[in-house]
Write a protein that holds these residues in place. Structure first.
Motif: not given
Lengths: 403, 255
Positions: B222-227, B229-234, B247-255
């Motif tokens: 899991h990716v934790l950002a700003n409090g 979980i913004v992305a989860s995967g294997g 940056d890349g993963v966070l940008a994608e999550a925000a989109a």
């Protein structure tokens, strides 16, 4: 000429009365005069600010004694010299390498002016007037001095370690009531080595003064560790002089004080010759209503070059309403010395406390364990592992017992 | 096993001034699984570990945290520990005057007492300590020394794993256990953690770097950002993060 008569403390009269029963005795009189010139110390007397003996004695006047606390050294091997309000009791068997004498005549008490309350003990010590213990060789087992009782008592002990002698002396300083005042003179001849371990414990209606005067000849080594839980008013005082070169002193200790308990660690170390060393680590902790004091002074005489002296006092205030005062002092008249002192005061470390609790240790036990941890440095110089454990266990159990 | 729902939490200082750090976090770690939490500095990773273990100043505002159906927030830190929650600290504390063995035995018996179990016998405890020390290549001498005093960063982490193997917790939280470890120590520590993998245990592995996950293979990342979980995967998500950065993963999550 100022009129000194009206300055004499009326409380002194009580002790003058005890003195009068010894008849004419110039040595007792001289010691008593040293005490009487100061009177019973109170908070406006320099050096007694945080140990108001006058108020302490007044407050225990007529108070019922409690049982004498258990002796933490009870299971430790060694010949026992017992000093109590019921008189002196020597060990059943004289340990090899040790001579002792009961003095029916009071010996002189030198430098009485520096230790007025010690002088009072020497002036009034009775049954016997003094006990002299001479140690002439390295001893296989410790020697135990047990001071206990429930009513007023005065003791004067002299311990002499002859050249090359070695001994561990365990002092149990226990009181259920009354005014317990003992003075112990340690004289270490050239190359002698003494380890002095003191356990103090007293009731809430007793005043205890336990004073040691220590003289170190060249190459002598004196290692002291004190553990005290205080009493209504308690002062453990050590006055040490490095008389010969290359002598070493350790003056460590810890005091842990619950509600209504007081303890004052006072020490004065005089470096009178070259190349001597003093290390001091004192730890103090108090709960609400506990009052502690540390007064430490290093005095380095002119010419006592290459003195190496370090004084550390750390206080732990376990709750609001706990009180610990400290006065570390250095007075130095030599130019090639390394002298340091440090003094801190704080609360239990919240990070450590959480760490222990995260491991499943309940808060009360975690605090007890951290109290043990806090005093550990002060007990680090105890040479025997089992005795060190005894001290650490006592500190560990204290917080649970005192509540 | 561990179920976090819509968690919001504040971090407060002694004066009660606080800041919201966890802002609606949901996560489920079933028994038998290892989940990794990765994220940039300040994302709330350590806050999450302290929140779950009950440190003072880490206050839940809303949402729930349950371990096997039990509300963690109703329990004191020591009770959570007795229920089997173990945190391997990012910065283990030094406890002068308390030897490692004394400390671990005190902790073990305290937990047993809280659970209503008998204390461990001295020979049984020693035997177990010897076995675990051998596995972690810990010198017997080290166990007699005061806990963590004068230990290197790597030794402290190894001691955390030693405690973990001794206490056999049900749910493990590893907070940046890889920091301060050289490659050999990383392997030893990972072997220790892997020895505890079982169908009944869950693990949350908090880390900055993918390299720990080569040794402790996660089921989910899991990716934790700003409090949150913004992305989860294997496990492949960790590899992607390593390659592309947050940056890349966070940008994608925000989109």
């Amino acid at each position: 000429m100022p009129d000194v008569i009206d300055k004499i403390d009326p409380g002194v009269a009580r002790f003058a009365e005890i003195l009068s029963k010894f008849g004419e005795d110039p040595r007792r009189q001289r010691a008593f005069d040293a005490f009487a010139s100061v009177g019973i110390p109170h908070r406006r007397v320099e050096n007694w600010r945080w140990s108001d003996i006058r108020a302490g004695l007044k407050s225990i006047d007529g108070a019922a004694p409690v049982a004498v606390p258990a002796d933490p050294f009870a299971d430790v091997l060694g010949a026992v010299f017992r000093f109590s309000d019921k008189g002196f009791q020597p060990p059943a068997k004289r340990p090899a390498g040790v001579q002792y004498y009961s003095k029916s005549d009071a010996p002189a008490f030198a430098s009485a002016e520096e230790l007025p309350m010690g002088a009072l003990a020497a002036a009034l010590a009775d049954d016997p007037a003094a006990v002299v213990i001479e140690i002439a060789a390295p001893l296989a087992e410790p020697i135990r001095l047990v001071f206990d009782g429930q009513s007023d008592r005065f003791h004067h002990v002299a311990i002499i370690l002859r050249e090359g002698a070695q001994a561990t002396i365990l002092e149990s300083c226990l009181s259920g009531g009354g005014f317990a005042n003992a003075v112990i003179e340690y004289t270490l001849e050239k190359g002698a080595s003494a380890e002095r371990l003191v356990m103090q414990s007293g009731g809430a209606s007793t005043v205890q003064l336990h004073t040691a005067k220590v003289a170190l000849a060249a190459d002598a080594r004196f290692s002291q560790t004190v553990y005290a839980t205080g009493s209504k008013l308690c002062r453990v005082e050590t006055r040490l002089v490095h008389e010969g070169s290359h002598s070493e002193a350790i003056l460590n200790g810890a005091y842990l004080l619950g509600d209504g308990y007081h303890c004052d660690f006072t020490s004065h170390v005089r470096h009178a010759d070259e190349d001597c060393k003093t290390e001091q680590a004192v730890k103090g902790a108090a709960l609400a209503g506990g009052k502690g004091a540390f007064q430490g002074k290093f005095y380095v005489k002119r010419g006592a070059q290459r003195t190496d002296a370090n004084m550390q006092h750390n206080a732990l205030l376990l709750e609001d309403g706990a009180e610990i005062n400290a006065k570390p002092e250095l007075e130095i008249y030599a130019d090639d010395v390394a002298c340091a002192h440090g003094n801190t005061c704080g609360a239990l470390d919240a990070d450590q406390l959480f760490y222990l609790r995260q491991r499943g240790i309940p808060e009360a036990e975690a605090k007890a364990l951290l109290t043990r941890s806090f005093v550990a440095d002060a007990f680090a110089e105890i040479s025997d592992e089992a005795l060190q454990e005894l001290f650490l266990d006592a500190a560990h159990a204290w917080l649970t017992e005192v509540r | 096993m561990l179920v976090l729902k819509d968690l919001v939490a504040r971090v407060e200082n002694e004066d009660g001034e606080g800041k919201e750090i966890i802002k609606g976090l949901s996560l489920e770690v079933p028994a038998g699984e290892v989940h990794a939490i990765m994220g940039p500095n300040g994302a709330g990773k350590s806050t999450l570990s302290y929140l779950l273990t009950g440190r003072d100043g880490y206050t839940p505002i809303s949402g729930t945290a349950e371990l096997n159906g039990e509300n963690l927030f109703e329990l004191d830190p020591e009770e959570r520990a007795a229920k089997g929650v173990f945190l391997s600290f990012q910065y283990p504390l030094e406890i002068p005057g308390v030897p490692v063995m004394t400390f671990v035995r005190t902790a073990m018996n305290a937990q047993r007492k809280t659970r209503g179990e008998d204390e461990i016998s001295a020979p049984e405890f020693l035997k177990k300590a010897r076995e675990v020390a051998k596995l972690l290549k810990i010198d017997a001498d080290m166990l007699k020394r005061p806990l963590n005093v004068g230990f290197s960063g790597g030794e402290k982490k190894r001691l955390e794993i030693f405690q973990m193997l001794m206490l056999e917790p049900k749910f493990l939280i590893l907070d940046e256990t890889d920091s301060g470890l050289d490659i050999d120590a990383l392997r030893i520590v990972s072997d220790g953690v892997n020895a505890l993998r079982s169908d009944e245990r869950g693990m949350l592995v908090i880390t900055h770097y993918q390299r720990l996950l080569d040794h402790i293979k996660p089921d989910r990342v899991h990716v934790l950002a700003n409090g949150r979980i913004v992305a989860s995967g294997g496990p492949e998500l960790a590899l992607r993060l390593e390659k592309e950065g947050y940056d890349g993963v966070l940008a994608e999550a925000a989109a």
